[in-house]
Design a protein around this motif. Structure first.
Motif, PDB file in Angstrom:
ATOM      1  N   ILE A 160     -38.112   8.305 -29.436  1.00 57.26           N
ATOM      2  CA  ILE A 160     -38.229   9.050 -28.192  1.00 57.26           C
ATOM      3  C   ILE A 160     -36.860   9.100 -27.533  1.00 57.26           C
ATOM      4  CG2 ILE A 160     -38.964   6.958 -26.975  1.00 57.26           C
ATOM      5  CD1 ILE A 160     -40.551   8.712 -25.091  1.00 57.26           C
ATOM      6  N   ALA A 161     -36.480  10.267 -27.048  1.00 57.97           N
ATOM      7  CA  ALA A 161     -35.210  10.416 -26.342  1.00 57.97           C
ATOM      8  C   ALA A 161     -35.309   9.751 -24.975  1.00 57.97           C
ATOM      9  CB  ALA A 161     -34.859  11.888 -26.191  1.00 57.97           C
TER      10      ALA A 161
ATOM     11  N   ALA B 118     -40.913   9.723 -19.336  1.00 57.50           N
ATOM     12  CA  ALA B 118     -41.453  10.117 -18.038  1.00 57.50           C
ATOM     13  C   ALA B 118     -41.891   8.925 -17.199  1.00 57.50           C
ATOM     14  CB  ALA B 118     -42.627  11.084 -18.229  1.00 57.50           C
ATOM     15  N   THR B 119     -42.570   7.973 -17.824  1.00 53.23           N
ATOM     16  CA  THR B 119     -43.087   6.813 -17.092  1.00 53.23           C
ATOM     17  C   THR B 119     -42.887   5.549 -17.920  1.00 53.23           C
ATOM     18  OG1 THR B 119     -45.323   7.110 -17.994  1.00 53.23           O
ATOM     19  CG2 THR B 119     -44.832   8.177 -15.882  1.00 53.23           C
ATOM     20  N   MET B 120     -42.775   4.427 -17.224  1.00 51.91           N
ATOM     21  CA  MET B 120     -42.748   3.106 -17.837  1.00 51.91           C
ATOM     22  C   MET B 120     -43.513   2.154 -16.929  1.00 51.91           C
ATOM     23  SD  MET B 120     -38.951   2.480 -19.481  1.00 51.91           S
ATOM     24  CE  MET B 120     -38.140   2.592 -17.892  1.00 51.91           C
ATOM     25  N   SER B 121     -44.432   1.404 -17.511  1.00 52.96           N
ATOM     26  CA  SER B 121     -45.235   0.473 -16.712  1.00 52.96           C
ATOM     27  C   SER B 121     -45.518  -0.772 -17.534  1.00 52.96           C
ATOM     28  CB  SER B 121     -46.550   1.122 -16.278  1.00 52.96           C
ATOM     29  OG  SER B 121     -47.330   1.495 -17.403  1.00 52.96           O
TER      30      SER B 121
ATOM     31  N   ASP C  21     -43.854  14.653 -23.513  1.00 54.75           N
ATOM     32  CA  ASP C  21     -44.736  15.428 -24.386  1.00 54.75           C
ATOM     33  C   ASP C  21     -46.139  14.846 -24.468  1.00 54.75           C
ATOM     34  OD1 ASP C  21     -44.161  13.146 -25.761  1.00 54.75           O
ATOM     35  OD2 ASP C  21     -43.359  14.122 -27.545  1.00 54.75           O
ATOM     36  N   GLY C  22     -46.446  13.829 -23.670  1.00 59.16           N
ATOM     37  CA  GLY C  22     -47.793  13.274 -23.625  1.00 59.16           C
ATOM     38  C   GLY C  22     -47.993  12.020 -24.443  1.00 59.16           C
ATOM     39  N   ARG C  23     -47.012  11.614 -25.207  1.00 60.60           N
ATOM     40  CA  ARG C  23     -47.157  10.390 -26.005  1.00 60.60           C
ATOM     41  C   ARG C  23     -47.082   9.155 -25.121  1.00 60.60           C
ATOM     42  NH1 ARG C  23     -42.719  10.386 -30.469  1.00 60.60           N
ATOM     43  NH2 ARG C  23     -41.519  11.307 -28.748  1.00 60.60           N
ATOM     44  N   ARG C  24     -47.841   8.134 -25.510  1.00 61.90           N
ATOM     45  CA  ARG C  24     -47.805   6.837 -24.832  1.00 61.90           C
ATOM     46  C   ARG C  24     -47.610   5.768 -25.902  1.00 61.90           C
ATOM     47  NH1 ARG C  24     -49.857   6.033 -19.776  1.00 61.90           N
ATOM     48  NH2 ARG C  24     -50.847   4.085 -20.433  1.00 61.90           N
TER      49      ARG C  24
END
Length: 226
Positions: free
Chosen positions: A28-29, A34-37, A128-131
């Motif tokens: 992943i670039a 987008a998010t990190m938790s 892109d929606g990946r988690r």
């Protein structure tokens, strides 16, 4: 008993490059994050399908052995004068004892399967929606990975590189900029060789002599003209 481990979910090893993050087979670039938790979770390490089947068998054999053992003890107690009463008492005692052993084993397995242990998940969400989860029982390691990635996102620093191994709780970072600064400071001021100093002094003296000669010539020309 079988036991679940944390490596059954998420990536265990990864690499932090100049502009991307490699986690297992996922890349992943950094700018696409987008998010990190960091989430606190719990799981039952002993609650597996194999352990459930074994616990069920132990409980079933406990009931069966206890039933037939009590029947044999009752037969031997009701007919004491019969020749087979002694054998029935022995068999009943063995079955009852074995039933209690199996029941204790089933109770111990059930109690162990109810134990819960904490663990932590660093979930990185891409645009892109990946988690992509990183799972470990050491929260500090996950927080360090999160802080490094967040620093690269905020500052755009491409010099920070490294890798991590969650099995060993290691996060290795390479900081070329800081290393170069440390090397420069440790080197100290530049020392000019004596030969170079001598050449510099000779050049300075030659230049001074030439300027004096030119000045004297100019003075003579001015005196003749006057």
């Amino acid at each position: 008993m079988d036991r679940q481990t944390l490596d059954m979910e998420g990536a265990r090893r990864g690499e932090i490059s100049s502009a991307s993050l490699q986690m297992g087979e996922d890349t992943i670039a950094v700018q696409c994050i987008a998010t990190m938790s960091v989430e606190s979770m719990e799981f039952s390490p002993w609650e597996t399908a194999t352990n459930k089947r074994a616990q069920s068998l132990y409980a079933s054999f406990f009931v069966i052995n206890l039933f037939f053992g009590l029947m044999a003890l009752a037969w031997g107690g009701l007919f004491p004068g019969n020749g087979s009463s002694f054998i029935a008492l022995v068999i009943g005692g063995v079955l009852t004892l074995l039933g209690f052993v199996l029941g204790i084993r089933a109770a111990m397995m059930a109690r162990r399967m109810k134990r819960r242990q904490p663990y932590y998940r660093l979930v990185i969400g891409a645009s892109d929606g990946r988690r992509i989860p990183l799972v470990d029982n050491n929260r500090d390691v996950l927080m360090r990975i999160r802080d490094v990635v967040r620093h690269k996102m905020d500052s755009g620093d491409r010099e920070i590189r490294g890798d991590f191994d969650l099995d060993l709780d290691l996060v290795n970072l390479n900081l070329p900029t800081e290393a170069q600064k440390a090397q420069t400071l440790s080197r100290g001021p530049d020392i000019v060789p004596k030969s170079r100093q001598r050449e510099t002094e000779v050049e300075a003296a030659t230049a001074e002599t030439e300027s004096e000669v030119l000045f004297d010539q100019d003075a003579e020309i001015i005196r003749d003209a006057s």
